[in-house]
Write a protein that holds these residues in place. Structure first.
Motif, PDB file in Angstrom:
ATOM      1  N   LEU A 335      11.249 -10.043  -8.759  1.00  0.00           N
ATOM      2  CA  LEU A 335       9.894 -10.367  -8.900  1.00  0.00           C
ATOM      3  C   LEU A 335       9.292  -9.038  -9.195  1.00  0.00           C
ATOM      4  O   LEU A 335       8.436  -8.888 -10.141  1.00  0.00           O
ATOM      5  CB  LEU A 335       9.195 -10.799  -7.804  1.00  0.00           C
ATOM      6  N   LYS A 336       9.694  -7.919  -8.607  1.00  0.00           N
ATOM      7  CA  LYS A 336       9.128  -6.596  -8.889  1.00  0.00           C
ATOM      8  C   LYS A 336       9.571  -5.868 -10.151  1.00  0.00           C
ATOM      9  O   LYS A 336       8.910  -5.214 -10.694  1.00  0.00           O
ATOM     10  CB  LYS A 336       9.361  -5.649  -7.616  1.00  0.00           C
ATOM     11  N   MET A 337      10.839  -6.414 -10.580  1.00  0.00           N
ATOM     12  CA  MET A 337      11.303  -5.984 -11.807  1.00  0.00           C
ATOM     13  C   MET A 337      10.412  -6.703 -12.843  1.00  0.00           C
ATOM     14  O   MET A 337      10.346  -5.996 -14.182  1.00  0.00           O
ATOM     15  CB  MET A 337      12.655  -6.274 -11.934  1.00  0.00           C
ATOM     16  N   LYS A 338      10.149  -7.773 -12.728  1.00  0.00           N
ATOM     17  CA  LYS A 338       9.408  -8.571 -13.769  1.00  0.00           C
ATOM     18  C   LYS A 338       7.745  -8.088 -13.629  1.00  0.00           C
ATOM     19  O   LYS A 338       7.222  -7.929 -14.482  1.00  0.00           O
ATOM     20  CB  LYS A 338       9.397  -9.992 -13.451  1.00  0.00           C
ATOM     21  N   ASN A 339       7.247  -7.930 -12.291  1.00  0.00           N
ATOM     22  CA  ASN A 339       5.695  -7.396 -12.199  1.00  0.00           C
ATOM     23  C   ASN A 339       5.795  -6.314 -11.247  1.00  0.00           C
ATOM     24  O   ASN A 339       5.630  -6.956  -9.852  1.00  0.00           O
ATOM     25  CB  ASN A 339       5.042  -8.765 -11.747  1.00  0.00           C
ATOM     26  N   PRO A 340       5.755  -5.076 -11.348  1.00  0.00           N
ATOM     27  CA  PRO A 340       5.710  -3.934 -10.281  1.00  0.00           C
ATOM     28  C   PRO A 340       4.597  -4.549  -9.297  1.00  0.00           C
ATOM     29  O   PRO A 340       4.581  -3.869  -8.147  1.00  0.00           O
ATOM     30  CB  PRO A 340       6.018  -2.765 -10.828  1.00  0.00           C
ATOM     31  N   ASP A 341       3.489  -4.840  -9.989  1.00  0.00           N
ATOM     32  CA  ASP A 341       2.469  -4.918  -9.020  1.00  0.00           C
ATOM     33  C   ASP A 341       2.312  -6.287  -8.433  1.00  0.00           C
ATOM     34  O   ASP A 341       1.030  -6.527  -7.787  1.00  0.00           O
ATOM     35  CB  ASP A 341       1.249  -4.737  -9.999  1.00  0.00           C
ATOM     36  N   ALA A 342       3.239  -7.117  -8.360  1.00  0.00           N
ATOM     37  CA  ALA A 342       3.174  -8.586  -7.652  1.00  0.00           C
ATOM     38  C   ALA A 342       2.871  -8.330  -6.275  1.00  0.00           C
ATOM     39  O   ALA A 342       3.360  -7.434  -5.588  1.00  0.00           O
ATOM     40  CB  ALA A 342       4.527  -9.144  -7.940  1.00  0.00           C
ATOM     41  N   PHE A 343       1.731  -8.954  -5.714  1.00  0.00           N
ATOM     42  CA  PHE A 343       1.280  -8.983  -4.304  1.00  0.00           C
ATOM     43  C   PHE A 343       2.026 -10.059  -3.397  1.00  0.00           C
ATOM     44  O   PHE A 343       2.144 -11.414  -3.627  1.00  0.00           O
ATOM     45  CB  PHE A 343       0.012  -9.343  -4.233  1.00  0.00           C
ATOM     46  N   LEU A 344       2.923  -9.509  -2.736  1.00  0.00           N
ATOM     47  CA  LEU A 344       3.863 -10.142  -1.803  1.00  0.00           C
ATOM     48  C   LEU A 344       3.621  -9.980  -0.352  1.00  0.00           C
ATOM     49  O   LEU A 344       3.751  -9.111   0.021  1.00  0.00           O
ATOM     50  CB  LEU A 344       5.488  -9.759  -1.921  1.00  0.00           C
ATOM     51  N   LEU A 345       2.887 -11.208   0.040  1.00  0.00           N
ATOM     52  CA  LEU A 345       2.579 -11.155   1.600  1.00  0.00           C
ATOM     53  C   LEU A 345       3.253 -12.365   2.286  1.00  0.00           C
ATOM     54  O   LEU A 345       3.448 -13.307   1.959  1.00  0.00           O
ATOM     55  CB  LEU A 345       1.139 -11.654   1.584  1.00  0.00           C
TER      56      LEU A 345
END
Length: 626
Positions: A335-345
């Motif tokens: 997911l970070k490769m697709k969107n480095p700013d993805a918010f993962l909680l």
């Protein structure tokens, strides 16, 4: 979604997990102060005040995506909110007939409440039809909400629940070529690595024996409410219960997903190399490229990427610690490769696992529940001590930015409820500490800003929590909503003042440089050296460059008066020289104070009313230095 006691049912499953070694690490560089607004989506816009126990959607009403109007989003944004967590969006089981839209009916014998649990997801490729004006157009209505939220400068978070799915999971919206969970399973065996579920061969599922007079739908007639549910062979239940007839307190509405963990707790997949917790998400992504991983891993990664492609900015992962950390490394790095700013909680309750799920699992944020939240709750209830707070910060100092702070969420009791503090006012000093203590994000639950007590028996729900299982209205929130004006027009004076407090505090937090800087507690020194300073007060300093704050709180109803002191180490850390400094309270700008620094020590006369807090911003008073 559940209580800590339930976690231990599954612990045996992971008993063979190797102990991880951790080298001391430097604190991660924070990206910025975030404020997350958690909203239970189907309750937010509901103006119906009937609140009949076990009421139908027609009787008690339901909120819609379209209730998040530009005006509503503007008001949410005014609280300093940077991210909205729209809870309960993926299509989960509900007891409302949508067969006209090609959706099968759900069985009340394996659905909690009439509106259903948002954590029993039935179709990950679509959204809850209750939330749409036109259920046939429900996905497009949610996509429009994503666009509106972005237009107002906020990001969108939704739930993903990798540990379990609804017993009757069946996606009617999945993309071409995607197979359902369990569709290709070999059901003749308890376990196979690429099975999505665990099975109990030779035994059919039995509905649990309901206790305490419980009846599905409160005893209302329903054609599927017959004490039976067709599942043969039976599957393991979501919390790991391995009986064909789970207990009433098990998560009987769900089935556990298999991630390649054998029934004896050993792993059927590659483990991360030693010390790989120090590698970034790109290295984790590369590690998994040539690895053969269990089928469930691929399915959930594809689901998450599907929602990123729809414009979702991040996810809140339910009960993440019940899923192996290697899976999180695999999925989150993708997911970070697709969107480095993805918010993962992630919802993780075991402090011993925090660093693994952050560093190996590549989570951005974890709940700080069992340490900070639980301690603040005890203090608010009058039987806890602020003396316990410094050690909590120190113990998490290397990961403080990753520990999301909250005082309410959908699992916890409302502050104003009789079971918690009995008064929303008692949450004010705790909210100041929770917001200002570290660089971590702050979360606020809808209705918290107006003191919603969450009382009333709605059916399956708890009277001290706003029900997540039933159709209902939320009275204090409805008064603030004011028939869609979102101006507090029907709020009481106390509710309006509380809302203003939250707006002021949270808006300040996202603008403050000091709150993204360094921290030093001054509580311990004042406990030892300041007359009248008790373990119901708490104080600390925050600073970055010339932006310096002194934060002082009073958790008691009674007023506190004392001379707050700064020792030599604190004065030096703040780069203060002898002289006078004007302090302006950021919660009530009319309040000004003077800090005197003399011979390398500071002193400040303070008088706090009951439950009052100060966030004191510092300026030099050169004209007072004579």
């Amino acid at each position: 979604m559940k209580k800590l006691a339930s976690i231990f049912i599954i612990m045996a499953l992971f008993a063979c997990q190797p102990t991880q070694k951790h080298k001391p690490a430097q604190p991660d560089s924070p990206k910025g102060k975030y404020v997350v607004y958690q909203v239970f989506t189907r309750l937010f816009g509901n103006t119906n005040t009937t609140n009949k126990p076990w009421g139908t959607i027609e009787e008690n009403g339901v909120g819609k995506f379209n209730d998040f109007t530009d005006r509503a989003l503007e008001e949410i944004k005014s609280m300093g909110v940077t991210h909205i967590w729209y809870t309960g969006v993926p299509h989960h089981d509900v007891i409302t007939d949508y067969t006209d839209y090609g959706i099968s009916n759900d069985d009340p014998d394996v659905v909690k409440g009439r509106a259903g649990s948002p954590y029993a997801v039935k179709d990950y490729y679509n959204v809850n039809p209750d939330l749409a004006i036109d259920p046939a157009n429900r996905l497009a209505e949610f996509e429009a909400l994503i666009e509106r939220t972005h237009k107002h400068g906020m990001k969108v978070i939704i739930d993903i629940v990798p540990n379990h799915v609804a017993r009757n999971y069946q996606s009617i919206s999945k993309p071409e070529g995607v197979s359902d969970f369990g569709e290709n399973d070999d059901t003749s065996v308890e376990y196979k690595r690429d099975n999505n579920f665990y099975y109990i061969p030779g035994e059919a599922f039995q509905v649990p024996e309901f206790l305490n007079g419980y009846q599905p739908l409160g005893g209302d007639d329903h054609p599927l409410s017959d004490g039976k549910f067709n599942e043969n062979p039976a599957k393991w239940t979501g919390n790991g219960a391995r009986l064909a007839q789970p207990g009433f307190y098990d998560w009987y509405e769900t089935v556990k997903v298999n991630y390649g963990v054998k029934p004896d707790g050993t792993y059927d997949f590659d483990l991360l190399p030693e010390d790989f917790d120090r590698e970034n998400y790109k290295a984790h992504f590369e590690f998994w490229q040539d690895k053969d991983v269990p089928d469930s891993w691929k399915k959930f990664k594809d689901i998450a990427i599907y929602w990123l492609d729809k414009g979702v900015d991040g996810f809140r992962y339910d009960m993440a610690e019940m899923v192996p950390v290697e899976f999180w490394s695999y999925m989150n790095s993708a997911l970070k490769m697709k969107n480095p700013d993805a918010f993962l909680l992630a919802e993780v309750y075991n402090p011993a696992l925090y660093r693994d799920y952050i560093r190996k699992g590549k989570m951005d944020y974890l709940y700080d529940k069992v340490e900070l939240y639980d301690t603040l709750k005890h203090i608010m209830q009058g039987h806890g001590s602020t003396d316990n707070l410094p050690a909590i910060y120190d113990g998490l100092a290397d990961i403080e930015h990753h520990m999301l702070h909250f005082l309410e969420n959908h699992d916890e009791q409302r502050i104003a409820s009789a079971g918690f503090a009995g008064s929303a006012e008692k949450g004010k000093p705790a909210m100041v500490v929770s917001t200002c203590l570290s660089t971590s994000p702050t979360m606020i639950y809808f209705g918290q800003n107006v003191g919603e007590p969450g009382d009333g028996d709605m059916g399956f729900g708890d009277e001290t929590r706003t029900s997540i299982f039933d159709y209902c209205g939320v009275p204090a929130h409805q008064r603030w909503m004011n028939d869609g004006k979102f101006d507090g027009g029907q709020s009481t004076l106390e509710e309006k003042e509380l809302n203003e407090f939250y707006k002021t505090l949270l808006s300040f937090s996202v603008q403050s440089a000091a709150l993204m800087g360094k921290y030093k507690e001054i509580h311990s020194y004042n406990r030892q050296n300041t007359e009248g300073y008790t373990d119901k007060a708490f104080s600390f300093v925050r600073w970055q460059g010339d932006d310096r704050l002194i934060v002082v709180t009073n958790f008691e109803d009674n007023p506190h008066k004392f001379q707050l002191q700064l020792n030599e180490a604190t004065v030096k850390a703040l780069h203060l020289t002898d002289g006078f400094y004007k302090l302006t309270d950021q919660l009530a700008n009319e309040n000004e104070f003077v800090l005197e620094v003399k011979n390398g020590k500071g002193k400040l006369e303070l008088a706090l009313s009951g439950l009052e807090s100060y966030i004191l911003k510092m300026d030099v008073l050169s004209d007072m230095s004579e």
